[in-house]
Design a protein around this motif. Structure first.
Motif, PDB file in Angstrom:
ATOM      1  N   ALA A   1       0.840  -1.197   0.000  1.00  0.00           N
ATOM      2  CA  ALA A   1       0.000   0.000   0.000  1.00  0.00           C
ATOM      3  C   ALA A   1       0.877   1.249   0.000  1.00  0.00           C
ATOM      4  N   GLY A   2       0.482   2.210  -0.829  1.00  0.00           N
ATOM      5  CA  GLY A   2       1.268   3.426  -0.984  1.00  0.00           C
ATOM      6  C   GLY A   2       2.271   3.362  -2.111  1.00  0.00           C
ATOM      7  N   GLY A   3       2.492   2.182  -2.643  1.00  0.00           N
ATOM      8  CA  GLY A   3       3.454   1.999  -3.715  1.00  0.00           C
ATOM      9  C   GLY A   3       2.874   2.256  -5.085  1.00  0.00           C
ATOM     10  N   SER A   4       3.679   1.974  -6.115  1.00  0.00           N
ATOM     11  CA  SER A   4       3.303   2.254  -7.489  1.00  0.00           C
ATOM     12  C   SER A   4       3.528   1.044  -8.382  1.00  0.00           C
ATOM     13  N   LEU A   5       2.706   0.956  -9.412  1.00  0.00           N
ATOM     14  CA  LEU A   5       2.851  -0.059 -10.449  1.00  0.00           C
ATOM     15  C   LEU A   5       2.425   0.558 -11.775  1.00  0.00           C
ATOM     16  N   ARG A   6       2.896  -0.045 -12.861  1.00  0.00           N
ATOM     17  CA  ARG A   6       2.438   0.366 -14.180  1.00  0.00           C
ATOM     18  C   ARG A   6       2.042  -0.875 -14.968  1.00  0.00           C
ATOM     19  N   VAL A   7       0.917  -0.772 -15.645  1.00  0.00           N
ATOM     20  CA  VAL A   7       0.496  -1.820 -16.567  1.00  0.00           C
ATOM     21  C   VAL A   7       0.483  -1.242 -17.977  1.00  0.00           C
ATOM     22  N   SER A   8       0.816  -2.083 -18.942  1.00  0.00           N
ATOM     23  CA  SER A   8       0.883  -1.658 -20.340  1.00  0.00           C
ATOM     24  C   SER A   8      -0.021  -2.528 -21.192  1.00  0.00           C
ATOM     25  N   CYS A   9      -0.397  -1.987 -22.340  1.00  0.00           N
ATOM     26  CA  CYS A   9      -1.277  -2.696 -23.259  1.00  0.00           C
ATOM     27  C   CYS A   9      -0.831  -2.363 -24.676  1.00  0.00           C
ATOM     28  N   GLU A  10      -0.271  -3.345 -25.363  1.00  0.00           N
ATOM     29  CA  GLU A  10       0.222  -3.138 -26.723  1.00  0.00           C
ATOM     30  C   GLU A  10      -0.785  -3.670 -27.725  1.00  0.00           C
ATOM     31  N   ALA A  11      -1.103  -2.849 -28.696  1.00  0.00           N
ATOM     32  CA  ALA A  11      -2.080  -3.221 -29.712  1.00  0.00           C
ATOM     33  C   ALA A  11      -1.396  -3.589 -31.021  1.00  0.00           C
ATOM     34  N   SER A  12      -2.002  -4.519 -31.725  1.00  0.00           N
ATOM     35  CA  SER A  12      -1.528  -4.882 -33.060  1.00  0.00           C
ATOM     36  C   SER A  12      -2.729  -5.186 -33.925  1.00  0.00           C
ATOM     37  N   GLY A  13      -2.517  -5.207 -35.236  1.00  0.00           N
ATOM     38  CA  GLY A  13      -3.616  -5.439 -36.156  1.00  0.00           C
ATOM     39  C   GLY A  13      -4.213  -4.131 -36.626  1.00  0.00           C
ATOM     40  N   ARG A  14      -5.528  -4.057 -36.705  1.00  0.00           N
ATOM     41  CA  ARG A  14      -6.236  -2.884 -37.213  1.00  0.00           C
ATOM     42  C   ARG A  14      -6.305  -1.799 -36.144  1.00  0.00           C
ATOM     43  N   THR A  15      -5.164  -1.266 -35.790  1.00  0.00           N
ATOM     44  CA  THR A  15      -5.107  -0.331 -34.668  1.00  0.00           C
ATOM     45  C   THR A  15      -5.803   0.993 -34.960  1.00  0.00           C
TER      46      THR A  15
END
Length: 122
Positions: free
Chosen positions: A14-28
């Motif tokens: 609690a109090g910390g940080s995270l990052r999530v990513s989402c890479e798209a491909s195809g008919r972007t």
């Protein structure tokens, strides 16, 4: 068709940080709107944040406003969710989504990532 592949997430105190990513491909070019949703055990999938293709518009759920930041890099076809000052109630599987309508409802998004577990310990 569009494929969305997520990465990031994990375990944080609690109090910390995270990052999530989402890479798209195809008919972007179909991805005018992209969003993050999350689903905690035993609960329905809920809206977290959304962003328009050119970053001009972003919107957040009240529960994450001021702590989470959504962004996208169209050159990399990647969307991010930076999560700061995290709380145990942020624990959930996070999903990215893409579609043509910029609205905070799951039913309007055509494409979904595979989901990423985010766990915040107290």
């Amino acid at each position: 068709q569009v494929q969305l592949v997520q990465s990031g997430g994990g375990l944080v105190q609690a109090g910390g940080s995270l990052r999530v990513s989402c890479e798209a491909s195809g008919r972007t070019f179909d991805l005018y709107a992209m969003a993050w949703f999350r689903q905690a055990p035993g609960k329905e999938r809920e809206f977290v944040s959304m962003i328009s293709w050119n970053d001009d518009f972003t919107y957040y759920a009240d529960s994450v406003k001021g702590r989470f930041t959504i962004s996208r890099d169209n050159a990399k076809n990647t969307m991010y969710l930076q999560m700061n000052n995290m709380k145990p109630e942020d624990t959930a599987v996070y999903y990215c989504a893409g579609g043509r309508a910029l609205v905070p409802y799951t039913s309007t998004y055509d494409y979904w990532g595979q989901g990423t577990q985010v766990t915040v310990s107290s």
